[in-house]
Design a protein around this motif. Structure first.
Motif, PDB file in Angstrom:
ATOM      1  N   ARG A  25      40.410 -30.248 -14.287  1.00 17.11           N
ATOM      2  CA  ARG A  25      40.865 -28.868 -14.129  1.00 17.11           C
ATOM      3  C   ARG A  25      39.832 -28.150 -15.079  1.00 17.11           C
ATOM      4  NH1 ARG A  25      43.097 -26.826 -18.756  1.00 17.11           N
ATOM      5  NH2 ARG A  25      43.466 -28.545 -20.585  1.00 17.11           N
ATOM      6  N   THR A  26      39.937 -26.857 -14.584  1.00 17.79           N
ATOM      7  CA  THR A  26      38.930 -25.720 -15.442  1.00 17.79           C
ATOM      8  C   THR A  26      39.549 -25.593 -16.700  1.00 17.79           C
ATOM      9  OG1 THR A  26      38.443 -24.649 -13.114  1.00 17.79           O
ATOM     10  CG2 THR A  26      38.311 -23.411 -15.311  1.00 17.79           C
ATOM     11  N   ILE A  27      38.676 -25.473 -17.701  1.00 16.47           N
ATOM     12  CA  ILE A  27      38.956 -25.373 -18.962  1.00 16.47           C
ATOM     13  C   ILE A  27      38.181 -24.243 -19.335  1.00 16.47           C
ATOM     14  CG2 ILE A  27      38.931 -26.171 -21.408  1.00 16.47           C
ATOM     15  CD1 ILE A  27      39.324 -29.065 -20.325  1.00 16.47           C
ATOM     16  N   VAL A  28      38.898 -22.979 -19.898  1.00 12.67           N
ATOM     17  CA  VAL A  28      38.349 -21.880 -20.772  1.00 12.67           C
ATOM     18  C   VAL A  28      38.421 -22.177 -22.190  1.00 12.67           C
ATOM     19  CG1 VAL A  28      38.542 -19.274 -20.790  1.00 12.67           C
ATOM     20  CG2 VAL A  28      38.683 -20.584 -18.591  1.00 12.67           C
ATOM     21  N   VAL A  29      37.586 -21.993 -22.870  1.00 16.04           N
ATOM     22  CA  VAL A  29      37.505 -22.020 -24.301  1.00 16.04           C
ATOM     23  C   VAL A  29      37.159 -20.662 -24.985  1.00 16.04           C
ATOM     24  CG1 VAL A  29      37.007 -22.982 -26.482  1.00 16.04           C
ATOM     25  CG2 VAL A  29      37.408 -24.348 -24.270  1.00 16.04           C
ATOM     26  N   ASP A  30      38.214 -19.700 -25.394  1.00  9.67           N
ATOM     27  CA  ASP A  30      37.636 -18.532 -26.083  1.00  9.67           C
ATOM     28  C   ASP A  30      37.049 -18.333 -27.110  1.00  9.67           C
ATOM     29  OD1 ASP A  30      38.978 -17.138 -24.096  1.00  9.67           O
ATOM     30  OD2 ASP A  30      40.979 -17.143 -25.160  1.00  9.67           O
ATOM     31  N   GLU A  87      33.303 -20.929 -23.864  1.00 11.09           N
ATOM     32  CA  GLU A  87      32.681 -21.542 -22.827  1.00 11.09           C
ATOM     33  C   GLU A  87      33.796 -21.736 -21.676  1.00 11.09           C
ATOM     34  OE1 GLU A  87      30.879 -26.204 -22.760  1.00 11.09           O
ATOM     35  OE2 GLU A  87      31.818 -25.582 -24.628  1.00 11.09           O
ATOM     36  N   ILE A  88      33.429 -22.032 -20.443  1.00  8.84           N
ATOM     37  CA  ILE A  88      34.065 -22.448 -19.324  1.00  8.84           C
ATOM     38  C   ILE A  88      33.520 -23.537 -18.737  1.00  8.84           C
ATOM     39  CG2 ILE A  88      32.951 -20.872 -17.896  1.00  8.84           C
ATOM     40  CD1 ILE A  88      35.654 -20.499 -16.302  1.00  8.84           C
ATOM     41  N   VAL A  89      34.497 -24.611 -18.261  1.00  8.64           N
ATOM     42  CA  VAL A  89      33.787 -26.021 -17.594  1.00  8.64           C
ATOM     43  C   VAL A  89      34.778 -26.032 -16.359  1.00  8.64           C
ATOM     44  CG1 VAL A  89      33.308 -28.351 -17.863  1.00  8.64           C
ATOM     45  CG2 VAL A  89      33.178 -26.899 -19.649  1.00  8.64           C
ATOM     46  N   LEU A  90      34.159 -26.278 -15.326  1.00 10.80           N
ATOM     47  CA  LEU A  90      34.699 -26.619 -13.852  1.00 10.80           C
ATOM     48  C   LEU A  90      34.401 -27.901 -13.348  1.00 10.80           C
ATOM     49  CD1 LEU A  90      33.369 -23.253 -13.855  1.00 10.80           C
ATOM     50  CD2 LEU A  90      35.419 -23.146 -12.749  1.00 10.80           C
ATOM     51  N   PRO A  91      35.300 -28.509 -13.050  1.00 12.45           N
ATOM     52  CA  PRO A  91      35.013 -30.017 -12.125  1.00 12.45           C
ATOM     53  C   PRO A  91      34.420 -29.585 -10.780  1.00 12.45           C
ATOM     54  CG  PRO A  91      37.080 -29.454 -12.632  1.00 12.45           C
ATOM     55  CD  PRO A  91      36.851 -28.597 -13.188  1.00 12.45           C
ATOM     56  N   ILE A  92      33.762 -30.352 -10.323  1.00 15.55           N
ATOM     57  CA  ILE A  92      33.302 -30.353  -8.834  1.00 15.55           C
ATOM     58  C   ILE A  92      33.723 -31.448  -8.272  1.00 15.55           C
ATOM     59  CG2 ILE A  92      31.176 -30.160  -7.519  1.00 15.55           C
ATOM     60  CD1 ILE A  92      29.779 -29.142 -10.000  1.00 15.55           C
ATOM     61  N   PHE A  93      34.703 -31.133  -7.238  1.00 12.20           N
ATOM     62  CA  PHE A  93      35.298 -32.091  -6.591  1.00 12.20           C
ATOM     63  C   PHE A  93      34.869 -32.472  -5.084  1.00 12.20           C
ATOM     64  CE2 PHE A  93      38.468 -30.527  -9.376  1.00 12.20           C
ATOM     65  CZ  PHE A  93      39.080 -31.810  -9.750  1.00 12.20           C
ATOM     66  N   LYS A  94      34.615 -33.706  -4.593  1.00 11.55           N
ATOM     67  CA  LYS A  94      34.245 -33.916  -3.117  1.00 11.55           C
ATOM     68  C   LYS A  94      35.416 -35.205  -2.761  1.00 11.55           C
ATOM     69  CE  LYS A  94      31.911 -33.949   0.620  1.00 11.55           C
ATOM     70  NZ  LYS A  94      31.541 -32.967   1.577  1.00 11.55           N
ATOM     71  N   ASN A  95      36.273 -34.815  -1.686  1.00 10.94           N
ATOM     72  CA  ASN A  95      37.254 -35.925  -1.319  1.00 10.94           C
ATOM     73  C   ASN A  95      38.102 -36.316  -2.325  1.00 10.94           C
ATOM     74  OD1 ASN A  95      36.282 -35.438   1.292  1.00 10.94           O
ATOM     75  ND2 ASN A  95      34.842 -37.064   1.030  1.00 10.94           N
ATOM     76  N   GLY A  96      38.618 -35.557  -3.518  1.00 11.51           N
ATOM     77  CA  GLY A  96      39.347 -35.836  -4.515  1.00 11.51           C
ATOM     78  C   GLY A  96      38.683 -36.498  -5.756  1.00 11.51           C
ATOM     79  N   ASP A  97      37.533 -36.741  -5.513  1.00 16.28           N
ATOM     80  CA  ASP A  97      36.622 -37.163  -6.601  1.00 16.28           C
ATOM     81  C   ASP A  97      35.674 -36.378  -7.235  1.00 16.28           C
ATOM     82  OD1 ASP A  97      37.513 -40.068  -6.358  1.00 16.28           O
ATOM     83  OD2 ASP A  97      36.110 -40.293  -4.620  1.00 16.28           O
ATOM     84  N   ILE A  98      35.590 -36.569  -8.751  1.00 19.92           N
ATOM     85  CA  ILE A  98      34.733 -35.619  -9.496  1.00 19.92           C
ATOM     86  C   ILE A  98      33.445 -36.071  -9.475  1.00 19.92           C
ATOM     87  CG2 ILE A  98      34.486 -34.363 -11.831  1.00 19.92           C
ATOM     88  CD1 ILE A  98      37.597 -34.537 -12.047  1.00 19.92           C
ATOM     89  N   PHE A  99      32.464 -35.372  -9.225  1.00 19.96           N
ATOM     90  CA  PHE A  99      31.012 -35.682  -9.185  1.00 19.96           C
ATOM     91  C   PHE A  99      30.230 -34.990 -10.290  1.00 19.96           C
ATOM     92  CE2 PHE A  99      32.068 -36.995  -5.030  1.00 19.96           C
ATOM     93  CZ  PHE A  99      31.603 -38.246  -4.817  1.00 19.96           C
ATOM     94  N   GLY A 100      30.904 -34.027 -11.032  1.00 20.40           N
ATOM     95  CA  GLY A 100      30.021 -33.461 -11.943  1.00 20.40           C
ATOM     96  C   GLY A 100      30.990 -32.315 -12.643  1.00 20.40           C
ATOM     97  N   VAL A 101      30.345 -31.474 -13.192  1.00 23.16           N
ATOM     98  CA  VAL A 101      31.000 -30.466 -13.937  1.00 23.16           C
ATOM     99  C   VAL A 101      29.891 -29.283 -14.007  1.00 23.16           C
ATOM    100  CG1 VAL A 101      32.847 -31.426 -15.061  1.00 23.16           C
ATOM    101  CG2 VAL A 101      30.499 -30.957 -16.307  1.00 23.16           C
ATOM    102  N   SER A 128      40.241 -14.884 -15.968  1.00 25.97           N
ATOM    103  CA  SER A 128      40.725 -15.309 -14.965  1.00 25.97           C
ATOM    104  C   SER A 128      39.633 -14.902 -13.693  1.00 25.97           C
ATOM    105  CB  SER A 128      42.057 -14.969 -14.701  1.00 25.97           C
ATOM    106  OG  SER A 128      41.943 -13.545 -14.568  1.00 25.97           O
ATOM    107  N   THR A 129      39.005 -13.937 -13.773  1.00 21.31           N
ATOM    108  CA  THR A 129      38.088 -13.772 -12.772  1.00 21.31           C
ATOM    109  C   THR A 129      36.869 -14.648 -12.617  1.00 21.31           C
ATOM    110  OG1 THR A 129      38.272 -11.263 -12.812  1.00 21.31           O
ATOM    111  CG2 THR A 129      36.339 -12.017 -11.997  1.00 21.31           C
ATOM    112  N   ASP A 130      36.353 -15.029 -13.876  1.00 23.71           N
ATOM    113  CA  ASP A 130      35.471 -16.148 -13.830  1.00 23.71           C
ATOM    114  C   ASP A 130      36.059 -17.583 -13.423  1.00 23.71           C
ATOM    115  OD1 ASP A 130      33.004 -14.634 -15.463  1.00 23.71           O
ATOM    116  OD2 ASP A 130      34.619 -14.571 -16.816  1.00 23.71           O
ATOM    117  N   SER A 131      37.252 -17.845 -13.841  1.00 29.05           N
ATOM    118  CA  SER A 131      37.642 -18.940 -13.366  1.00 29.05           C
ATOM    119  C   SER A 131      37.894 -19.166 -12.047  1.00 29.05           C
ATOM    120  CB  SER A 131      39.078 -19.220 -14.041  1.00 29.05           C
ATOM    121  OG  SER A 131      39.019 -19.383 -15.271  1.00 29.05           O
TER     122      SER A 131
END
Length: 161
Positions: free
Chosen positions: A93-98, A116-130, A143-146
């Motif tokens: 999941r996306t994590i936002v840290v103030d 910081e904001i970190v977002l997972p990158i999915f393909k067919n349910g698997d995470i390939f990176g962030v 929330s706009t960034d997210s």
């Protein structure tokens, strides 16, 4: 061929993202090299939105490994569940840290990073990176960034992985 990105002047953050979405998609639509596509996405995001650090970590051999980025030097490898990036990977999941100083186990690649904001990158349910983005200001991401960066990560998952 030179690529150009249109960034509206004096626009809201939401309007800037809205303008960038189709351009990012078009920029990478026919790119067959993942590194080239990710490098251009990093450049667009970093320079359009004034981030302190913008980059990708990709999953390789059970850890996140630094890939293309813009900003100061960064940590090369991050373990599953460690820091903001490893936690976003583990939790999917996306994590936002103030305030990064208040995040348990935060990995400080730069003492100048404040949020910081970190977002997972999915393909067919698997995470390939962030996608990892830092600001040198506290409480920079909202929330706009997210919402908009999640859309960009879906484009990335569809095209690059």
């Amino acid at each position: 061929m030179a690529e150009e990105i249109f960034i509206p002047q004096n626009a809201t953050k939401a309007d800037t993202y809205e303008a960038l979405l189709p351009q990012v998609s078009a920029l990478i639509a026919h790119e067959t090299d993942r590194t080239a596509a990710l490098a251009n996405i990093v450049a667009v995001l970093h320079h359009s939105l004034g981030f302190f650090w913008t980059g990708f970590y990709l999953v390789k051999n059970g850890e996140l490994v630094l890939n293309v980025f813009q900003g100061p030097i960064a940590c090369s490898r991050i373990k599953y569940g460690r820091g903001v990036c490893g936690t976003a990977w583990a939790e999917g999941r996306t994590i936002v840290v103030d305030d990064v100083d208040l995040f348990p186990g935060h990995i400080a690649c730069s003492s100048l990073s404040k949020s910081e904001i970190v977002l997972p990158i999915f393909k067919n349910g698997d995470i390939f990176g962030v996608l990892d983005i830092d600001s040198d200001k506290k409480s920079f991401f909202d929330s706009t960034d997210s919402e908009m960066l999640e859309k960009i990560c879906r484009i990335i998952g569809d095209v690059c992985f």
